[in-house]
Design an enzyme around this catalytic site. Sequence first.
Site, short mmCIF file in Angstrom:
data_model
loop_
_atom_site.label_atom_id
_atom_site.label_comp_id
_atom_site.label_asym_id
_atom_site.label_seq_id
_atom_site.Cartn_x
_atom_site.Cartn_y
_atom_site.Cartn_z
N GLU A 277 48.81 51.25 35.74
CA GLU A 277 47.91 52.40 35.70
C GLU A 277 48.64 53.65 35.19
O GLU A 277 48.09 54.44 34.42
CB GLU A 277 47.36 52.63 37.12
CG GLU A 277 46.49 53.85 37.26
CD GLU A 277 45.58 53.79 38.50
OE1 GLU A 277 45.61 52.79 39.23
OE2 GLU A 277 44.84 54.76 38.71
N GLU A 280 49.15 53.44 31.44
CA GLU A 280 47.87 53.75 30.79
C GLU A 280 47.66 55.27 30.79
O GLU A 280 47.25 55.86 29.77
CB GLU A 280 46.79 53.05 31.63
CG GLU A 280 45.43 52.99 31.05
CD GLU A 280 44.46 52.32 32.04
OE1 GLU A 280 44.81 52.08 33.22
OE2 GLU A 280 43.33 52.05 31.63
N CYS A 297 40.94 51.43 42.11
CA CYS A 297 41.28 50.36 43.06
C CYS A 297 40.29 50.28 44.21
O CYS A 297 40.32 49.33 44.97
CB CYS A 297 42.71 50.51 43.56
SG CYS A 297 43.11 52.15 44.07
N SER A 317 40.66 53.79 35.21
CA SER A 317 41.83 52.99 34.85
C SER A 317 41.38 51.53 34.75
O SER A 317 40.63 51.05 35.60
CB SER A 317 42.90 53.11 35.92
OG SER A 317 43.84 52.07 35.77
N LYS A 356 35.85 44.91 49.67
CA LYS A 356 36.73 43.97 48.97
C LYS A 356 36.09 42.58 48.90
O LYS A 356 36.40 41.79 48.02
CB LYS A 356 38.09 43.90 49.65
CG LYS A 356 38.93 45.16 49.48
CD LYS A 356 39.63 45.19 48.14
CE LYS A 356 40.20 46.57 47.83
NZ LYS A 356 40.60 46.71 46.44
N GLU A 359 34.15 42.90 45.81
CA GLU A 359 35.04 42.92 44.64
C GLU A 359 35.51 41.50 44.29
O GLU A 359 35.51 41.11 43.12
CB GLU A 359 36.26 43.82 44.92
CG GLU A 359 37.22 43.90 43.76
CD GLU A 359 38.43 44.78 44.07
OE1 GLU A 359 38.63 45.80 43.40
OE2 GLU A 359 39.19 44.46 45.00
N GLU A 364 33.91 38.85 36.83
CA GLU A 364 35.08 38.96 35.95
C GLU A 364 36.36 38.45 36.61
O GLU A 364 37.36 38.26 35.95
CB GLU A 364 35.25 40.40 35.43
CG GLU A 364 35.35 41.49 36.46
CD GLU A 364 33.98 42.08 36.84
OE1 GLU A 364 33.00 41.31 36.92
OE2 GLU A 364 33.90 43.28 37.09
N CYS A 501 41.95 53.93 52.65
CA CYS A 501 41.78 52.60 53.25
C CYS A 501 42.04 52.58 54.75
O CYS A 501 41.53 51.71 55.45
CB CYS A 501 42.68 51.59 52.58
SG CYS A 501 42.23 51.37 50.88
FE1 HC1 Z 1 43.35 49.41 50.07
FE2 HC1 Z 1 44.36 48.80 47.88
S1 HC1 Z 1 45.02 50.53 49.15
S2 HC1 Z 1 42.19 49.51 48.09
O1 HC1 Z 1 42.67 50.80 50.53
O2 HC1 Z 1 44.53 49.74 46.22
O3 HC1 Z 1 41.25 47.62 51.01
O4 HC1 Z 1 45.09 49.15 52.46
O5 HC1 Z 1 44.58 46.76 49.88
O6 HC1 Z 1 43.36 46.36 46.47
O7 HC1 Z 1 47.21 47.94 47.96
C1 HC1 Z 1 42.04 48.34 50.78
C2 HC1 Z 1 44.36 49.26 51.65
C3 HC1 Z 1 44.24 47.80 49.50
C4 HC1 Z 1 43.83 47.26 47.00
C5 HC1 Z 1 46.14 48.22 47.84
#
Ligand code: HC1
Length: 569
Positions: A277, A280, A297, A317, A356, A359, A364, A501
């Site tokens: 990231e 980029e 993220c 990103s 998550k 996600e 994809e 998070c």
């Molecule tokens: Fe997160 Fe991440 S920080 S998004 O909050 O970018 O869920 O902890 O795991 O993927 O590393 C969550 C936390 C986590 C991702 C990372």
Amino acid sequence: KRAVIIDGQEVPLNGEKNILEVAKKANIDIPTFCYHSDLSVYGACRMCIVEVEGRGILPACSTPPEPGMIIHTNSSRILKARKMNIEFYLANHERDCTTCEKNLNCRLQEMASRMGIREVRFGERTEKVPRDVSSFSLVRNPNRCILCGDCVRTCQEIEGIGVYDFSHRGSRATVEPAFGKSLAEVECVYCGQCAIRCPTAALVVKSEVDAAWEAILDPDKFVVAQIAPAVRVAIGEAFGLPPGEITTGKIVTALKKIGFDRVYDTSFSADLTTIEEAEEFIKRLQKNERLPQFTSCCPSWVFFAERNYPFYLEHLSTARSPQQMFGSVIKNFVAKQEGIAPERTVSVSIMPCTSKKFEARRPEFKNQKYADVDIVLTAQETIQLIRSANIDFNELEPQPFDVPLGAGTGAGVLFGVTGGVTEAVLRYAYERLTGEELKKVEFEQVRGLGTVRVAEVEFGTRKVKVAIVHGLANAQRLIQEIRTGKRYYDFVEVMNCPGGCIGGGGMPLGHPDYPEVLRKRAQGLYHADRLSPVRKPQDSPTIKLLYERWLKEPNSEIAERFLHTRFSS
Ligand code: HC1
Ligand code: SF4
């Protein structure tokens, strides 16, 4: 003298907004369902009633304290009224506590137990409404709703979305998404913030614990776990440890005992995300294009942007989130190294986040044969998994992560707190752009829990402006200012949940003072960073190894294929 008398105790006043806050100062825990210090005051649950001499019975949440007030929290009138209140709630509520997802974590159950309710004088509602299981992350059970309105205000005030509202009247009154739609049909971003504030099991995390057990007990499967940064400072809470206590090693041991074949650290792939990231970002800075660069993220933020800001998708990103990068590393690199087909490998992530789950199921990140991440367990489900394996968590001897993809750097750990992604990117980009070693790795300007934080960092001759925002309602306000040209930033970090998070919708439940818990979890992550032997992703020997052995260099063709993505509206 500016003080009140509460249950015979004199308590000085110091700007407290309501009687609840004064009582808390005197260590008196007045029961509430609908009061949350980070939401507007609704005053509907009538649990926090107190008797004020000369004024009668008043709700403590919406009554400001006045000097000289004499307050009773347990007069006989109050006790009677509160008991009756709970009985009304129970009459309107399914009472199958032993098989309920919230058993031992339910505020209604706790209140009934605290008040010693042994019978309910009113009949139980028999009409049942079907559950809504359409969401990737949550299950909604209207039969368990007590109409406190916590979810309504959470989604409106913290997320700025407003999925729920009250509907119908009288005994059919309920809270539901508009026009009685399911959660999958409305603007929900799967963040689980409503569920973490729901006092009963009307909104709960959709559990994948059974699927995890099935994979673990299947001798044919090679089961690999990754543990997100924020989880390590919160899981201990369920076992009596204070919020913020770092339990990384114990979680590793617990998962090994349960039968995971390998246990890795998502902070490691957070280091990868940082590098991909930041590279980029550096390119965009040099070309002065697609700025501000937004972080990507946080899946709830990405989903929200896809729906509402199609013109900004080019600005996100393209680096995948650490969860998805690790998923890809597990299926495309680790499986090969171990000589096991990716189809036999089950990749499980241990996350603070309900989104998550969504996600991991995005098309994809899947091909015909397998998904990069198969199962997502929130911290809540992981606690359940540990409990069901009869493990005494506090007695566990800590163990390190598996090699060669061991622990991440301190920067990677910081991803779990708002501002952490920015700090990690700055630690990398500073050295890359100036060619100088960063003497002090902490960027204090980007830390804290203020809703929007901005900072200007000098990279040699170039000044870079960064902004950090958490809570989608705050993000929408900030983006409006950017769109209208009122503000300019080069880099913007957006996290859906308050605190980042550490405030995820799948974190442990049961905290009366949530903002304080978030502060302690944040301190825990900063502490974990200070304890880390390596604090910048570019100094990590394992990261170097992965680039040498597989990825070649940041933003290379292989990196683009396995570690980046595209967004669509
Ligand atoms: Fe997160 Fe991440 S920080 S998004 O909050 O970018 O869920 O902890 O795991 O993927 O590393 C969550 C936390 C986590 C991702 C990372
Ligand atoms: Fe709103 Fe988030 Fe709950 Fe969806 S999960 S209804 S977006 S608070």
